[in-house]
Enzyme design. Sequence first.
Site, PDB file in Angstrom:
ATOM      1  N   ARG A   1      43.203  30.566  41.629  1.00 29.67           N
ATOM      2  CA  ARG A   1      41.984  31.367  41.577  1.00 29.67           C
ATOM      3  C   ARG A   1      41.960  32.409  42.684  1.00 29.67           C
ATOM      4  O   ARG A   1      42.583  32.223  43.724  1.00 29.67           O
ATOM      5  CB  ARG A   1      40.739  30.473  41.666  1.00 29.67           C
ATOM      6  CG  ARG A   1      40.687  29.555  42.858  1.00 29.67           C
ATOM      7  CD  ARG A   1      39.882  28.296  42.477  1.00 29.67           C
ATOM      8  NE  ARG A   1      39.581  27.446  43.616  1.00 29.67           N
ATOM      9  CZ  ARG A   1      40.464  26.606  44.171  1.00 29.67           C
ATOM     10  NH1 ARG A   1      41.700  26.551  43.718  1.00 29.67           N
ATOM     11  NH2 ARG A   1      40.107  25.866  45.192  1.00 29.67           N
TER      12      ARG A   1
ATOM     13  N   ARG B   1      30.736  38.156  56.316  1.00 29.73           N
ATOM     14  CA  ARG B   1      31.541  39.361  56.072  1.00 29.73           C
ATOM     15  C   ARG B   1      30.893  40.601  56.657  1.00 29.73           C
ATOM     16  O   ARG B   1      30.995  41.687  56.089  1.00 29.73           O
ATOM     17  CB  ARG B   1      31.759  39.552  54.576  1.00 29.73           C
ATOM     18  CG  ARG B   1      32.712  38.556  54.002  1.00 29.73           C
ATOM     19  CD  ARG B   1      33.252  38.967  52.632  1.00 29.73           C
ATOM     20  NE  ARG B   1      33.832  37.812  52.006  1.00 29.73           N
ATOM     21  CZ  ARG B   1      33.486  37.330  50.812  1.00 29.73           C
ATOM     22  NH1 ARG B   1      32.575  37.960  50.093  1.00 29.73           N
ATOM     23  NH2 ARG B   1      34.051  36.253  50.348  1.00 29.73           N
TER      24      ARG B   1
ATOM     25  N   CYS C   1      25.537  36.743  57.676  1.00 27.57           N
ATOM     26  CA  CYS C   1      26.651  37.054  56.774  1.00 27.57           C
ATOM     27  C   CYS C   1      27.995  36.903  57.478  1.00 27.57           C
ATOM     28  O   CYS C   1      28.198  37.399  58.577  1.00 27.57           O
ATOM     29  CB  CYS C   1      26.515  38.480  56.251  1.00 27.57           C
ATOM     30  SG  CYS C   1      27.815  38.880  55.063  1.00 27.57           S
TER      31      CYS C   1
ATOM     32  N   ASP D   1      34.986  26.100  56.091  1.00 30.22           N
ATOM     33  CA  ASP D   1      36.023  27.033  55.675  1.00 30.22           C
ATOM     34  C   ASP D   1      36.900  27.219  56.917  1.00 30.22           C
ATOM     35  O   ASP D   1      36.455  27.789  57.917  1.00 30.22           O
ATOM     36  CB  ASP D   1      35.389  28.352  55.197  1.00 30.22           C
ATOM     37  CG  ASP D   1      36.119  28.908  53.984  1.00 30.22           C
ATOM     38  OD1 ASP D   1      37.323  28.617  53.843  1.00 30.22           O
ATOM     39  OD2 ASP D   1      35.480  29.632  53.201  1.00 30.22           O
TER      40      ASP D   1
ATOM     41  N   ASP E   1      30.383  29.858  59.689  1.00 33.31           N
ATOM     42  CA  ASP E   1      31.701  30.319  60.139  1.00 33.31           C
ATOM     43  C   ASP E   1      31.685  30.833  61.575  1.00 33.31           C
ATOM     44  O   ASP E   1      30.632  31.168  62.115  1.00 33.31           O
ATOM     45  CB  ASP E   1      32.194  31.449  59.218  1.00 33.31           C
ATOM     46  CG  ASP E   1      32.563  30.948  57.831  1.00 33.31           C
ATOM     47  OD1 ASP E   1      33.043  29.800  57.727  1.00 33.31           O
ATOM     48  OD2 ASP E   1      32.349  31.706  56.862  1.00 33.31           O
TER      49      ASP E   1
ATOM     50  N   CYS F   1      21.950  39.688  55.005  1.00 35.90           N
ATOM     51  CA  CYS F   1      21.677  38.419  55.674  1.00 35.90           C
ATOM     52  C   CYS F   1      22.222  38.484  57.093  1.00 35.90           C
ATOM     53  O   CYS F   1      23.383  38.854  57.292  1.00 35.90           O
ATOM     54  CB  CYS F   1      22.342  37.268  54.933  1.00 35.90           C
ATOM     55  SG  CYS F   1      22.023  37.335  53.164  1.00 35.90           S
TER      56      CYS F   1
ATOM     57  N   ARG G   1      44.272  33.035  47.812  1.00 33.71           N
ATOM     58  CA  ARG G   1      44.608  31.998  48.781  1.00 33.71           C
ATOM     59  C   ARG G   1      44.977  30.697  48.086  1.00 33.71           C
ATOM     60  O   ARG G   1      45.864  29.989  48.515  1.00 33.71           O
ATOM     61  CB  ARG G   1      43.389  31.781  49.688  1.00 33.71           C
ATOM     62  CG  ARG G   1      43.455  30.506  50.496  1.00 33.71           C
ATOM     63  CD  ARG G   1      42.525  30.568  51.677  1.00 33.71           C
ATOM     64  NE  ARG G   1      42.740  31.796  52.418  1.00 33.71           N
ATOM     65  CZ  ARG G   1      41.793  32.445  53.101  1.00 33.71           C
ATOM     66  NH1 ARG G   1      40.566  31.967  53.134  1.00 33.71           N
ATOM     67  NH2 ARG G   1      42.073  33.544  53.750  1.00 33.71           N
ATOM     68  N   TYR G   2      44.255  30.376  47.030  1.00 28.77           N
ATOM     69  CA  TYR G   2      44.475  29.124  46.315  1.00 28.77           C
ATOM     70  C   TYR G   2      45.421  29.382  45.142  1.00 28.77           C
ATOM     71  O   TYR G   2      45.534  30.513  44.666  1.00 28.77           O
ATOM     72  CB  TYR G   2      43.131  28.576  45.814  1.00 28.77           C
ATOM     73  CG  TYR G   2      42.186  28.144  46.902  1.00 28.77           C
ATOM     74  CD1 TYR G   2      42.404  26.966  47.606  1.00 28.77           C
ATOM     75  CD2 TYR G   2      41.071  28.906  47.226  1.00 28.77           C
ATOM     76  CE1 TYR G   2      41.529  26.558  48.606  1.00 28.77           C
ATOM     77  CE2 TYR G   2      40.189  28.507  48.221  1.00 28.77           C
ATOM     78  CZ  TYR G   2      40.426  27.329  48.903  1.00 28.77           C
ATOM     79  OH  TYR G   2      39.553  26.926  49.885  1.00 28.77           O
TER      80      TYR G   2
ATOM     81  N   LYS H   1      38.831  25.732  52.243  1.00 25.96           N
ATOM     82  CA  LYS H   1      37.660  24.864  52.452  1.00 25.96           C
ATOM     83  C   LYS H   1      38.099  23.414  52.635  1.00 25.96           C
ATOM     84  O   LYS H   1      38.856  22.883  51.837  1.00 25.96           O
ATOM     85  CB  LYS H   1      36.718  24.992  51.275  1.00 25.96           C
ATOM     86  CG  LYS H   1      36.170  26.405  51.140  1.00 25.96           C
ATOM     87  CD  LYS H   1      35.300  26.562  49.915  1.00 25.96           C
ATOM     88  CE  LYS H   1      34.833  27.993  49.747  1.00 25.96           C
ATOM     89  NZ  LYS H   1      35.925  28.921  49.337  1.00 25.96           N
TER      90      LYS H   1
ATOM     91  N   CYS I   1      24.399  44.897  49.258  1.00 30.87           N
ATOM     92  CA  CYS I   1      23.552  43.750  48.921  1.00 30.87           C
ATOM     93  C   CYS I   1      22.111  44.229  49.033  1.00 30.87           C
ATOM     94  O   CYS I   1      21.823  45.096  49.856  1.00 30.87           O
ATOM     95  CB  CYS I   1      23.745  42.615  49.912  1.00 30.87           C
ATOM     96  SG  CYS I   1      25.468  42.144  50.132  1.00 30.87           S
TER      97      CYS I   1
END
Length: 383
Positions: A131, A149, A147, A345, A308, A144, A127-128, A352, A140
């Site tokens: 990076r 995602r 989360c 975000d 988010d 969480c 996206r950037y 961001k 994981c």
Amino acid sequence: MAFEIKTINKVRERFKSPPRPEIWKDVPDSDWNSWIWQQQKRIKNLEQLEKVLEVTQEEREAFAKSHEMFNMGITPYYASLMDPKDPNCPIRLQSVPKYGELNILPTDWEDPLQEERDMPVPAITHRYPDRVLFYTTHNCPVYCRHCTRKRKVADPSSSTANKQLEDGLAYIEAHKEVRDVVISGGDPLSNSDDRLEYILSRLRAMDHIEVFRIGTRNLVTLPQRITDIFADMVKKYKPVFIHTHFNHPKECTLEAFDACAKLADAGCMINNQMVLLKGVNDDWRIVKELNHKLLMMRVRPYYIFQCDMSQGISHFRTPIEKGLEIIENLRGWTSGMAVPHFVIDAPGGGGKIPLLPDYLVKHEGKKWTLRNFRKQQFEYIEP
Ligand SMILES: *Cc1c(COP(=O)(O)O)cnc(C)c1O
Ligand code: SF4
């Protein structure tokens, strides 16, 4: 006892191991301190959860209705941080399902950051300009509840196969503008040391790659994963940045301290990306205490994320003013190192966006009127 420690460290004495719940009292330390044991004994169903805490009716029903969509998974270590009696315990809110998860708002998105839109190959979000995000697994140690995602994490059908990993590495190799790689997931430390070393060595061999970061919550949920062997391996590929995700001072235990110490001693720079969560850390006093503890652990607070607009996490979302209020109560009042950037975000994949309290009162020609953290006004005049 957490890990063996070789030098006297006065700061370390301030950190404590959590008390072990009754069911694990007799487990030998060698098992408790082993990440493999912790991983194998994860709490995945209600029956196991009931042995550790007083499960409420809400938690029971929310588990039944949510576990098909998003697994429950809690390491015994992380469970030992929970208050067995308080359903609003900040550790419990982050890892045990609640009714709020079942409530999908019409404004919620499945993929609010549009990570899939900016995917040239399945393992990369680019996206950037300079990076990329590199997905290396979908597992994981603890899932969480907040989360972002959820659509992918814990879903075995979307696991990053070797073919995808190779395609991701080939993409990075071909894109000479990429100088920074965020190794992500899931949690990249769910990969074996060998697979991680393969990824790090491939990236380090690319002349255009300057730095990489490993985005991991293992320091919080499974600190035992940071073995001496792992730290020695990472050391070879420096500079390595570790981006972690502490959300509450209760997570700053002796085990976490020692895991961070191993990585810092191996030359890693560790940054924290906190997510602002209602009922967990939506109070500047909690964030200040967390950030002070993190600095003692050699972890630099880097971001506070506004939660988010992902599906099933709206019960965690706070007003945006809350984040601004937290920054207002940190900047000037405590070490600048303890003041992270508050960012949103942007939904739709805009990246961001930082938000700050307004320190500019007015600006007329060469005269800038500013206010400080005590709300006193000052004038700066340009030449
Ligand atoms: C967050 C993020 C990064 C890294 O952003 P920094 O501001 O450099 O920490 C890179 N790519 C994507 C897609 C991201 O979401
Ligand atoms: S560790 Fe990160 S990727 Fe894994 S469940 Fe938690 S927030 Fe999601």
